[in-house]
Design a protein around this motif. Sequence first.
Motif, mmCIF file in Angstrom:
data_model
loop_
_atom_site.group_PDB
_atom_site.id
_atom_site.type_symbol
_atom_site.label_atom_id
_atom_site.label_comp_id
_atom_site.label_asym_id
_atom_site.label_seq_id
_atom_site.Cartn_x
_atom_site.Cartn_y
_atom_site.Cartn_z
ATOM 1 N N ASP A 1 66.016 -1.205 46.762
ATOM 2 C CA ASP A 1 65.241 -1.841 47.673
ATOM 3 C C ASP A 1 65.741 -1.574 49.023
ATOM 4 N N VAL A 2 65.447 -0.690 49.852
ATOM 5 C CA VAL A 2 65.873 -0.419 50.978
ATOM 6 C C VAL A 2 65.917 -1.624 52.035
ATOM 7 N N ALA A 3 65.156 -2.657 51.887
ATOM 8 C CA ALA A 3 65.169 -3.739 52.818
ATOM 9 C C ALA A 3 66.535 -4.514 52.216
ATOM 10 N N SER A 4 66.546 -4.913 51.113
ATOM 11 C CA SER A 4 67.499 -6.028 50.688
ATOM 12 C C SER A 4 68.937 -5.256 50.313
ATOM 13 N N GLY A 5 68.778 -4.100 49.962
ATOM 14 C CA GLY A 5 69.825 -3.442 49.466
ATOM 15 C C GLY A 5 69.948 -3.611 47.956
ATOM 16 N N ALA A 6 69.161 -4.471 47.185
ATOM 17 C CA ALA A 6 69.310 -4.780 45.834
ATOM 18 C C ALA A 6 68.802 -3.471 44.780
ATOM 19 N N SER A 7 69.331 -3.357 43.821
ATOM 20 C CA SER A 7 69.145 -2.346 42.979
ATOM 21 C C SER A 7 67.981 -3.135 41.959
ATOM 22 N N GLU B 1 61.389 11.618 41.831
ATOM 23 C CA GLU B 1 62.504 12.671 41.887
ATOM 24 C C GLU B 1 63.629 11.721 42.634
ATOM 25 N N PRO B 2 64.918 12.023 42.432
ATOM 26 C CA PRO B 2 65.977 11.047 43.070
ATOM 27 C C PRO B 2 65.823 11.420 44.565
ATOM 28 N N ARG B 3 66.083 10.098 45.365
ATOM 29 C CA ARG B 3 66.023 10.159 46.756
ATOM 30 C C ARG B 3 64.530 9.984 47.235
ATOM 31 N N SER B 4 63.503 10.082 46.587
ATOM 32 C CA SER B 4 62.287 10.050 46.991
ATOM 33 C C SER B 4 62.134 8.565 47.085
ATOM 34 N N GLU B 5 61.158 8.280 48.120
ATOM 35 C CA GLU B 5 61.044 6.822 48.742
ATOM 36 C C GLU B 5 59.368 6.835 48.865
ATOM 37 N N PHE B 6 59.254 5.694 48.580
ATOM 38 C CA PHE B 6 57.839 4.814 48.654
ATOM 39 C C PHE B 6 57.689 3.462 48.571
ATOM 40 N N ASP B 7 56.824 2.679 49.452
ATOM 41 C CA ASP B 7 56.735 1.386 49.419
ATOM 42 C C ASP B 7 57.948 0.523 49.495
ATOM 43 N N GLY B 8 58.988 1.174 50.242
ATOM 44 C CA GLY B 8 60.025 0.456 50.526
ATOM 45 C C GLY B 8 61.030 0.902 49.331
ATOM 46 N N TYR B 9 60.923 1.437 48.531
ATOM 47 C CA TYR B 9 62.029 1.834 47.343
ATOM 48 C C TYR B 9 62.522 3.120 47.603
ATOM 49 N N ARG B 10 63.794 3.294 47.123
ATOM 50 C CA ARG B 10 64.324 4.630 46.995
ATOM 51 C C ARG B 10 64.911 4.892 45.552
ATOM 52 N N ILE B 11 64.150 6.022 45.123
ATOM 53 C CA ILE B 11 64.752 6.264 43.703
ATOM 54 C C ILE B 11 66.075 6.708 43.623
ATOM 55 N N MET B 12 66.835 6.435 42.764
ATOM 56 C CA MET B 12 68.075 6.823 42.655
ATOM 57 C C MET B 12 68.182 7.604 41.511
ATOM 58 N N ARG B 13 67.614 7.370 40.280
ATOM 59 C CA ARG B 13 67.864 8.047 39.088
ATOM 60 C C ARG B 13 67.087 7.746 38.027
ATOM 61 N N ALA B 14 66.559 8.662 37.019
ATOM 62 C CA ALA B 14 65.930 8.067 35.991
ATOM 63 C C ALA B 14 66.648 7.480 34.876
ATOM 64 N N LEU B 15 66.113 6.280 34.337
ATOM 65 C CA LEU B 15 66.791 5.589 33.267
ATOM 66 C C LEU B 15 66.329 5.771 31.738
ATOM 67 N N HIS B 16 65.124 5.912 31.669
ATOM 68 C CA HIS B 16 64.538 6.106 30.524
ATOM 69 C C HIS B 16 63.184 6.969 30.670
ATOM 70 N N GLY B 17 62.904 7.801 29.700
ATOM 71 C CA GLY B 17 61.573 8.425 29.885
ATOM 72 C C GLY B 17 60.874 8.559 28.478
ATOM 73 N N HIS C 1 57.715 5.720 32.277
ATOM 74 C CA HIS C 1 59.142 6.271 32.796
ATOM 75 C C HIS C 1 59.703 5.165 33.497
ATOM 76 N N ILE C 2 61.101 4.892 33.419
ATOM 77 C CA ILE C 2 61.604 3.860 34.064
ATOM 78 C C ILE C 2 62.804 4.498 34.908
ATOM 79 N N TYR C 3 63.067 3.941 36.124
ATOM 80 C CA TYR C 3 63.779 4.403 37.126
ATOM 81 C C TYR C 3 64.696 3.385 37.631
ATOM 82 N N LEU C 4 66.029 3.906 37.924
ATOM 83 C CA LEU C 4 66.793 2.852 39.103
ATOM 84 C C LEU C 4 66.424 3.368 40.500
ATOM 85 N N ALA C 5 66.113 2.026 41.185
ATOM 86 C CA ALA C 5 65.798 2.378 42.425
ATOM 87 C C ALA C 5 66.282 1.371 43.486
#
Length: 580
Positions: free
Chosen positions: A294-300, A267-283, A288-292
């Motif tokens: 990377d909390v540490a680097s700030g990269a999408s 779900e959007p805003r859920s976090e795991f392994d240092g990633y934060r899910i932003m939204r679903a891209l494709h299913g 299922h593919i999500y835009l997330a």
Amino acid sequence: MTARLTLSIGQHTDAGRKAVNQDFHGSCVPREPQLSVKGAALAVADGIGSSDVSHIASETAVSAFLEDYYCTSDAWSVKTSVERVLAATNSWLYAQTQQGQGRYDKDRGYVCTLSAMVIKSNTAHLFHVGDTRISRVHAGADSCALEPLTTDHRVWVSPGQSYLARALGVDVHLEIDYRTVTVQPGDLFLLASDGVHEYVSAADVGEALSAGGDLNEAARLLVARALANGSDDNLTVQLVRVETLQAHDAGELLQQMAELPFPPQFEPRSEFDGYRIMRALHGSSRSHIYLALDVASGASVAIKAPSIDLRDDPAYLERFLMEEWIARRIVSPHVIEPVVHEGRRSYVYLVTEYIEGVTLAQWLRDRGKPDLDAVRGIVAQVAKGLRAFHRLEMLHQDIRPENVMIDRTGTAKIIDFGSASVAGVREMAPAPSGEQFTLAGAALFAAPEYFLGEAGTVRSDVFSLGVLTYHMLTGQLPYGVRVPQAQSRAAQRKLVYAPAREHDPSIPAWVDAAIEKAVHPDPSKRYEDVDEFVFDLHQPNRAFLARTSPPLIERSPVAFWKGVSFVLLVALVIDLALRR
């Protein structure tokens, strides 16, 4: 616990009655994961007595083989890896020969013979040049037989005179004998220089095996027996027995990741392994593919998660896990890049760069039919991505508009490796004899040979690229939907190409001819490489120009009507002459 490849190896060498031992031998049984990926390797080399530097050639050949083979790509087949290593070694030896006395007399150069073996999965790969020899030993309780697996490259001029027909370091070009044999637990192989195999019999081998406490002792006894039987050459023996074979499971390579649980639907805003899910891209039903973020680097980044509905499908899981393995080995601006996750993983998933853009399918819907130059540009980029696969002996096997992304700069990138085939991995889990290949990609862009149950080749990816080109130019398919229905050679011979010019007359005839060749139902009549196809899309092929030359009335109306007038004049003169 999954069975591993285990071998028992015995070896012995001796200078014999000569002052210098010009033989050299070696073996390597690496640790995992290299043992599964590359196998175990053995080699025996034999220098020639007329050369003072031949021992250097022997040592170089074996050392380079054992060291450099394990530096080749994990994706390459054993055959490709070894042949490239031996070709490089031969080039170095030949160059040294040309700089010394061997330039005028090859028998005094850096020359040696070589027999090498790589045991991977349930297959022994044999490479041979010269008069060293590899044999399979059939040892029973009361008898022993030797089955030669290589052919000596020695030409006998007379009973006492002979010469080597092939060897390393003799010529700039190297011709290597290659064959494979299926192995079983208990199989025993003998690698020997001619100083041994010419002087021992099958009975001698049987006695050495019976008397020896282990294979090293048996090898020593064989060398001693060859000396006692009159050998006047250097003597080298290697014995290798297959104790256990690796289980036929290519997924073993990825076992640690495979043991992880399937992820939930994020779900959007859920976090795991240092990633934060932003939204679903494709299913889809498969992933299922999500835009997330990377909390540490700030990269999408893009995170691809497998469908939980397919968690009990081992073939699907293996293909999904192989995507990251493949992505980490391909370097190309036209192939999606993986994001290496160094930390602990909680689930099975794949992380890649996030491409701001659309699929080629959506790009075509948004723009309508593109012009020829735009199509050429995209096809050339996709071809560069495919070439990165082919250099590593990989096939993508699913080139279609949905698997090509176009970013904001217009760069095309190949995505989704779920159907890819890797030569080196296929060797780890060879298909049973007679088993047909199963197509994993989409059917409408797939090559006809897949529907005959045959494995693909580079020409299969060429076919898919040709269909993609045709589709971009016309919005149609060159054979409609008939290719998946043609599941016999007779049916495929009836496939008729629908010229692209019928859909768009502005397409040059020579471009249409290039596409027709790329999508020919018979693989042998297609382009051998994607680069050849791309070149013919940009430059008129003379063969196509000659075949597709427009009629004279289109090329030169004045010349056409002059010709017609001349013919009419001749006909009138003949008619008047006949009337007289």
